[in-house]
Design an enzyme around this catalytic site. Structure first.
Site, mmCIF file in Angstrom:
data_model
loop_
_atom_site.group_PDB
_atom_site.id
_atom_site.type_symbol
_atom_site.label_atom_id
_atom_site.label_comp_id
_atom_site.label_asym_id
_atom_site.label_seq_id
_atom_site.Cartn_x
_atom_site.Cartn_y
_atom_site.Cartn_z
ATOM 1 N N LYS A 1 13.964 -1.856 12.695
ATOM 2 C CA LYS A 1 14.912 -2.445 13.661
ATOM 3 C C LYS A 1 14.184 -3.280 14.717
ATOM 4 O O LYS A 1 14.699 -4.299 15.163
ATOM 5 C CB LYS A 1 15.772 -1.361 14.312
ATOM 6 C CG LYS A 1 16.708 -0.701 13.319
ATOM 7 C CD LYS A 1 17.907 -0.031 13.948
ATOM 8 C CE LYS A 1 18.866 0.412 12.837
ATOM 9 N NZ LYS A 1 20.042 1.094 13.295
ATOM 10 N N LYS B 1 19.361 -0.966 2.069
ATOM 11 C CA LYS B 1 20.569 -0.152 2.226
ATOM 12 C C LYS B 1 21.703 -0.953 2.871
ATOM 13 O O LYS B 1 21.451 -1.876 3.654
ATOM 14 C CB LYS B 1 20.251 1.120 3.019
ATOM 15 C CG LYS B 1 20.343 0.982 4.508
ATOM 16 C CD LYS B 1 20.314 2.334 5.215
ATOM 17 C CE LYS B 1 20.499 2.120 6.706
ATOM 18 N NZ LYS B 1 21.672 2.718 7.272
ATOM 19 N N LYS C 1 25.421 -2.080 8.784
ATOM 20 C CA LYS C 1 26.323 -2.890 9.622
ATOM 21 C C LYS C 1 25.555 -4.007 10.332
ATOM 22 O O LYS C 1 26.143 -4.987 10.757
ATOM 23 C CB LYS C 1 27.041 -2.018 10.635
ATOM 24 C CG LYS C 1 26.118 -1.325 11.609
ATOM 25 C CD LYS C 1 26.866 -0.294 12.409
ATOM 26 C CE LYS C 1 25.999 0.893 12.699
ATOM 27 N NZ LYS C 1 26.627 2.163 12.438
#
Ligand code: ATP
Ligand code: LTN
Length: 329
Positions: free
Chosen positions: A115, A197, A200
Site C-alpha cells: 500500500k 487479489k 477496492k
C-alpha cells in the site's frame, strides 16, 4: 458473555466499496459461525481513516457496512455488531501494544509495503501502525478465532506475537488467538488481473464486483473478465489463474463443487461458462441488494448502540487488567 462458547472477532473497514472478495473470503464464514460461537463483528472505522476518507460520506459508509453484514445473514440478535471508535479502549490498548511491538515486526508487514508503494510521499503513520490497532481489537475480547481473508493472516500472526511477548514480559494476560482462513475463496483475484487479489483500491472498476454494483453492470464485468489461453474449463491456479478464480466464484455462489462444474463445462467453451456465471452473479446481487436496501439508517444506529453497550464492559475490563500488569494502576 458468560457461557463456554469460543469467541470470534472480525471486522471490515467502512472504506466505501465492499466487493464479492470481502463477502466470499470473509463475511460468508461469519454467518455460519453465529450459532456455535460468541461472535463480535466490528466496523473498523479507525482502520479506514489510515487512508483519506471523505467526512461528508464517512458516517453513511459506517452504516452501510452494517447493512452489508445484515444482508449477508449476520443476525444482531445472535452476534454483536459495533463501531470501533465507540470504544476508546481499542486505541488505548493499541498505544500500549505500540510499546511492545518492534519496528522490525511492522517492517515485515507485506500489506503495508504494497500500500505504501502507491503513495510513497504521503503514506500515514496510521497505515504503518494499522496491524497494532488490529491486534488491540482482537486481544481486548479474549478472542479464540479470527476469521479473515488470506491477506490478513500476517496481521493475525502479529497479534499472536504481541500477545505472547506481553504475556512473557508482564505475566499471563492475553489469550493467543487463532486465525481462520477458508479453504476456498480466501483470496478472490481481480477480474482484470488474476495475479492480484480483488481489491477496492484497484485502479480500474473492472477489477471487482462491488456488492452494490448494478446487477447488469456486474454481469458485463463477468463477460469481460480476463481469461487464460486455451479453452478448457479447468481448475489449475498456476496454468489457469483466471478460470480458476471464476470457477471459485461460481462454486461459492452456486453451492456446486468445482469438480461438478468442471464436468458440467467439459465440452463447453469460455463463452458459455461466463454467460452462466454472469447470470449467477446477477441473481445473487439482485437478491442481496433487495435486503441491503431494505434497512433503515436509524435501525442500524440502534444496532450499533446496543452493540457498543455490550462490548464496553468487556473491553474496559481487559484494559484495566493490562494497566494493572504494567503498573499503571
Ligand atoms: P481491499 O484490499 O479490498 O481494500 P482490505 O483487506 O484492505 O480490502 P477490508 O475491506 O476491511 O479491507 O477487508 C475485509 C475482509 O475481506 C478481510 O477479512 C479481508 O481479508 C477480506 N478480503 C479482502 N479482499 C479479499 C479478497 N480479494 N479475497 C478474499 N478475501 C478478501
Ligand atoms: N485489517 C482488517 C480489518 C480488521 C480486522 C480487525 C479483522 C481490523 N481489525 C480485527 C479481524 C480482526 C482488514 O480486513 N483489512
Amino acid at each position: 458473555m458468560i457461557n463456554n462458547k469460543k469467541t470470534i472477532f472480525s471486522g471490515v473497514q467502512p472504506s466505501g466499496i465492499l466487493h464479492i472478495g470481502n463477502y466470499l473470503g470473509a463475511i460468508v464464514q461469519w454467518v455460519e459461525m453465529q450459532n456455535q460461537y460468541n461472535c463480535i463483528f466490528c466496523v473498523v472505522d479507525y482502520h479506514a481513516i489510515t487512508v483519506k476518507q471523505d467526512p461528508k460520506k464517512f458516517s453513511q459508509q459506517i452504516l452501510d457496512v452494517v447493512k452489508i453484514y445484515l444482508a449477508s445473514g449476520i443476525n444482531p440478535d445472535k452476534s454483536i455488531i459495533f463501531q470501533q471508535s465507540d470504544i476508546s479502549a481499542h486505541t488505548e490498548l493499541a498505544w500500549i501494544l505500540n510499546c511492545v511491538a518492534y519496528m522490525t515486526d511492522l517492517n515485515r508487514m507485506t500489506q503495508f509495503k504494497e500500500k505504501a508503494e502507491k503513495n510513497k510521499e504521503t503514506v500515514s503513520v496510521g497505515l504503518y501502525d494499522y496491524p497494532v490497532l488490529m491486534a488491540a481489537d482482537i486481544l481486548l475480547y479474549n478472542t479464540d478465532i479470527v476469521p479473515v481473508g488470506e491477506d490478513q493472516a500476517q496481521h493475525v500472526e502479529l497479534a499472536r506475537t504481541l500477545a505472547q511477548r506481553f504475556n512473557n514480559q508482564f505475566g499471563e494476560t492475553f489469550k493467543i488467538p487463532e486465525v481462520m482462513i477458508k479453504k476456498i475463496g480466501a483470496r478472490i483475484m481481480g477480474l482484470d488481473d488474476p495475479t492480484k487479489k480483488m481489491s477496492k483500491s484497484a485502479t480500474s472498476v473492472a477489477n471487482y464486483i462491488a456488492l452494490t454494483d448494478d446487477p447488469i453492470v456486474a454481469t458485463k464485468k463477468i463477460t469481460r473478465a480476463v481469461t487464460d489461453s486455451g479453452s478448457e474449463i479447468k481448475y489449475d491456479k498456476k496454468a489457469k489463474p483466471a478460470i480458476s478464480n471464476l470457477l471459485t466464484i461460481y462454486s461459492l455462489l452456486s453451492n456446486k463443487s468445482i469438480e461438478e462444474l468442471e464436468i458440467k463445462y467439459q465440452d463447453k467453451g469460455y463463452g458459455v461458462f461466463k454467460k452462466d456465471l454472469a447470470e449467477i452473479v446477477g441473481n445473487f446481487l439482485s437478491q442481496f441488494q433487495k435486503k441491503y436496501y431494505s434497512f433503515k439508517d436509524n435501525d442500524i444506529r440502534e444496532i450499533l448502540q446496543q452493540g457498543s453497550k455490550l462490548v464496553e464492559p468487556i473491553a474496559f475490563k481487559a484494559l484495566k487488567n493490562v494497566k494493572e500488569k504494567l503498573g499503571l494502576l
